[in-house]
Write a protein that holds these residues in place. Sequence first.
Motif, mmCIF file in Angstrom:
data_model
loop_
_atom_site.group_PDB
_atom_site.id
_atom_site.type_symbol
_atom_site.label_atom_id
_atom_site.label_comp_id
_atom_site.label_asym_id
_atom_site.label_seq_id
_atom_site.Cartn_x
_atom_site.Cartn_y
_atom_site.Cartn_z
ATOM 1 N N ILE A 44 0.856 -1.179 0.000
ATOM 2 C CA ILE A 44 0.000 0.000 0.000
ATOM 3 C C ILE A 44 0.893 1.230 0.000
ATOM 4 O O ILE A 44 1.805 1.363 0.823
ATOM 5 N N GLU A 45 0.621 2.127 -0.935
ATOM 6 C CA GLU A 45 1.410 3.343 -1.033
ATOM 7 C C GLU A 45 0.850 4.385 -0.070
ATOM 8 O O GLU A 45 -0.352 4.634 -0.019
ATOM 9 N N ASN A 46 1.739 5.013 0.677
ATOM 10 C CA ASN A 46 1.328 6.038 1.621
ATOM 11 C C ASN A 46 1.215 7.360 0.863
ATOM 12 O O ASN A 46 2.201 7.900 0.385
ATOM 13 N N THR A 47 -0.003 7.891 0.765
ATOM 14 C CA THR A 47 -0.231 9.121 0.023
ATOM 15 C C THR A 47 -0.560 10.284 0.942
ATOM 16 O O THR A 47 -1.022 11.323 0.469
#
Length: 56
Positions: A44-47
């Motif tokens: 999961i990419e931290n945005t």
Amino acid sequence: MAEIKIEKKKPVWPWIIAVLLIAALVYYVFLREDHAQDPNRTEIENTTAVDSTSNY
């Protein structure tokens, strides 16, 4: 008369095939990227934006 023993040259192509197989194995193990993702291993990419003005 002396007897002369003549040896046939051994073929080179088994060595070529062996080198290609070893190179393919090294590529498969070390250099390939894992494009197929495991459903249990999702990244999961931290945005979330980071506020650099806040003091802790």
